[in-house]
Design an enzyme around this catalytic site. Structure first.
Site, PDB file in Angstrom:
ATOM      1  N   HIS A   8       0.861  -1.035   0.038  1.00  0.00           N
ATOM      2  CA  HIS A   8       0.077   0.097   0.026  1.00  0.00           C
ATOM      3  C   HIS A   8       0.851   1.203  -0.128  1.00  0.00           C
ATOM      4  CE1 HIS A   8      -2.869  -3.127   1.133  1.00  0.00           C
ATOM      5  NE2 HIS A   8      -3.681  -2.433   0.787  1.00  0.00           N
ATOM      6  N   ASN A   9       2.197   0.912  -0.248  1.00  0.00           N
ATOM      7  CA  ASN A   9       3.267   2.088  -0.114  1.00  0.00           C
ATOM      8  C   ASN A   9       3.301   2.694  -1.760  1.00  0.00           C
ATOM      9  OD1 ASN A   9       5.588   3.647  -0.335  1.00  0.00           O
ATOM     10  ND2 ASN A   9       6.118   2.793   1.714  1.00  0.00           N
ATOM     11  N   ASP A  67       9.073  -6.359   2.506  1.00  0.00           N
ATOM     12  CA  ASP A  67       9.207  -5.905   3.839  1.00  0.00           C
ATOM     13  C   ASP A  67      10.429  -5.354   4.175  1.00  0.00           C
ATOM     14  OD1 ASP A  67       7.431  -5.247   6.260  1.00  0.00           O
ATOM     15  OD2 ASP A  67       9.279  -6.160   7.268  1.00  0.00           O
TER      16      ASP A  67
HETATM   17  P1  ITT Z   1       3.581  -1.960   2.992  1.00  0.00           P
HETATM   18  O1  ITT Z   1       3.693  -2.705   4.146  1.00  0.00           O
HETATM   19  O2  ITT Z   1       2.261  -1.772   2.429  1.00  0.00           O
HETATM   20  O3  ITT Z   1       4.436  -2.552   1.624  1.00  0.00           O
HETATM   21  P2  ITT Z   1       5.000  -0.148   4.439  1.00  0.00           P
HETATM   22  O4  ITT Z   1       5.520   1.463   3.982  1.00  0.00           O
HETATM   23  O5  ITT Z   1       4.277  -0.420   5.738  1.00  0.00           O
HETATM   24  O6  ITT Z   1       4.152  -0.362   3.078  1.00  0.00           O
HETATM   25  P3  ITT Z   1       6.954  -1.706   5.432  1.00  0.00           P
HETATM   26  O7  ITT Z   1       6.093  -2.288   6.427  1.00  0.00           O
HETATM   27  O8  ITT Z   1       7.977  -2.564   4.474  1.00  0.00           O
HETATM   28  O9  ITT Z   1       6.289  -0.983   4.469  1.00  0.00           O
HETATM   29  O10 ITT Z   1       7.876  -0.677   5.932  1.00  0.00           O
HETATM   30  C1  ITT Z   1       9.075  -0.046   5.596  1.00  0.00           C
HETATM   31  C2  ITT Z   1       9.312   1.424   6.095  1.00  0.00           C
HETATM   32  O11 ITT Z   1      10.874   1.355   6.122  1.00  0.00           O
HETATM   33  C3  ITT Z   1       8.959   2.386   5.280  1.00  0.00           C
HETATM   34  O12 ITT Z   1       7.803   3.027   5.732  1.00  0.00           O
HETATM   35  C4  ITT Z   1      10.220   3.364   5.359  1.00  0.00           C
HETATM   36  O13 ITT Z   1      10.073   4.130   6.606  1.00  0.00           O
HETATM   37  C5  ITT Z   1      11.296   2.526   5.563  1.00  0.00           C
HETATM   38  N1  ITT Z   1      12.105   2.169   4.134  1.00  0.00           N
HETATM   39  C6  ITT Z   1      11.928   1.053   3.725  1.00  0.00           C
HETATM   40  N2  ITT Z   1      12.500   1.324   2.373  1.00  0.00           N
HETATM   41  C7  ITT Z   1      13.041   2.412   2.365  1.00  0.00           C
HETATM   42  C8  ITT Z   1      13.714   3.221   1.269  1.00  0.00           C
HETATM   43  O14 ITT Z   1      14.060   2.721   0.195  1.00  0.00           O
HETATM   44  N3  ITT Z   1      13.978   4.225   1.620  1.00  0.00           N
HETATM   45  C9  ITT Z   1      13.702   5.059   2.817  1.00  0.00           C
HETATM   46  N4  ITT Z   1      13.076   4.125   3.966  1.00  0.00           N
HETATM   47  C10 ITT Z   1      12.476   3.072   3.515  1.00  0.00           C
END
Ligand code: ITT
Length: 195
Positions: A8-9, A67
């Site tokens: 959902h991101n 994740d």
């Molecule tokens: P989904 O679970 O729906 O995929 P989410 O944003 O909740 O979306 P995550 O649970 O995987 O995704 O959380 C990952 C978090 O880690 C994200 O919200 C960022 O704060 C951080 N993150 C992950 N990848 C990143 C990136 O490439 N650059 C910066 N921050 C990142």
């Protein structure tokens, strides 16, 4: 070949599309707006599987999820799987503010951190995962306008600026997500026709 991307991101959708589109032109990545499962796993792998399985059950199509998060050495690997809600809400500004405050007295040589991304792919008869790790350290203050999440406070190894100060093409060639997606693309190049 069609794959559902279970996230959902919107930022992830953009990055994944840019990275995978380049290496697998025949691939169609479909969005997912089904129910969002509770991410109650205890590792990146467990949470990626929870999301990919939920999308597969909902759509019946091969589904993948990532994740991801930032693991800070001096914090014992935190925020880690709690990265998205580290500041108390799922707000990136609050997350970054708390992390910088927690490291306020930590000298540059002790600010090592990595971005981690685990991708799970779930199909009718298989589950497989791929992980990418992008080493670097936590900046003293925010810098840069690109990317999302912790990008403005993460300085990748070999750079003197944050990931948010890099052009998106540069981040997308080097990042934890790029590394994991390259492995996924290699797997799909061989196994894709049978999914
Ligand atoms: P989904 O679970 O729906 O995929 P989410 O944003 O909740 O979306 P995550 O649970 O995987 O995704 O959380 C990952 C978090 O880690 C994200 O919200 C960022 O704060 C951080 N993150 C992950 N990848 C990143 C990136 O490439 N650059 C910066 N921050 C990142």
């Amino acid at each position: 070949m069609q794959l559902v991307l279970a996230t959902h991101n919107a930022h992830k959708v953009l990055e994944v599309g840019q990275i995978l589109g380049a290496s697998l032109p025949g691939l169609e990545v479909l969005g997912y707006d089904g129910p969002e499962p509770v991410e109650d796993g205890t590792s990146f792998l467990e949470n990626a599987l929870i999301k990919a399985r939920a999308a597969f059950q909902h759509t019946g199509l091969p589904s993948f999820a990532d994740d991801s998060g930032i693991a800070v050495e001096i914090l014992g690997g935190s925020p880690g799987i709690f990265s998205a809600g580290w500041g108390g809400t799922r707000d990136s500004v609050a997350n970054r503010r708390l992390l910088l405050a927690q490291l306020a007295d930590v000298r540059p040589e002790h600010r090592a951190a990595s971005f981690v991304c685990t991708i799970a792919l779930v199909t009718a008869d298989s589950e497989i995962s791929f992980t990418g790790i992008w080493p670097g350290y936590v900046a003293a203050q925010e810098q840069g306008e690109h990317g999302f999440g912790y990008d403005p406070v993460f300085i990748p190894e070999g750079f003197e600026c944050t990931a948010a100060a890099l052009e998106p093409e540069v981040k997308n060639a080097l990042s934890h997500r790029a590394m994991a997606l390259e492995q996924l693309a290699s797997y799909l190049a061989v196994a894709g026709a049978e999914l």
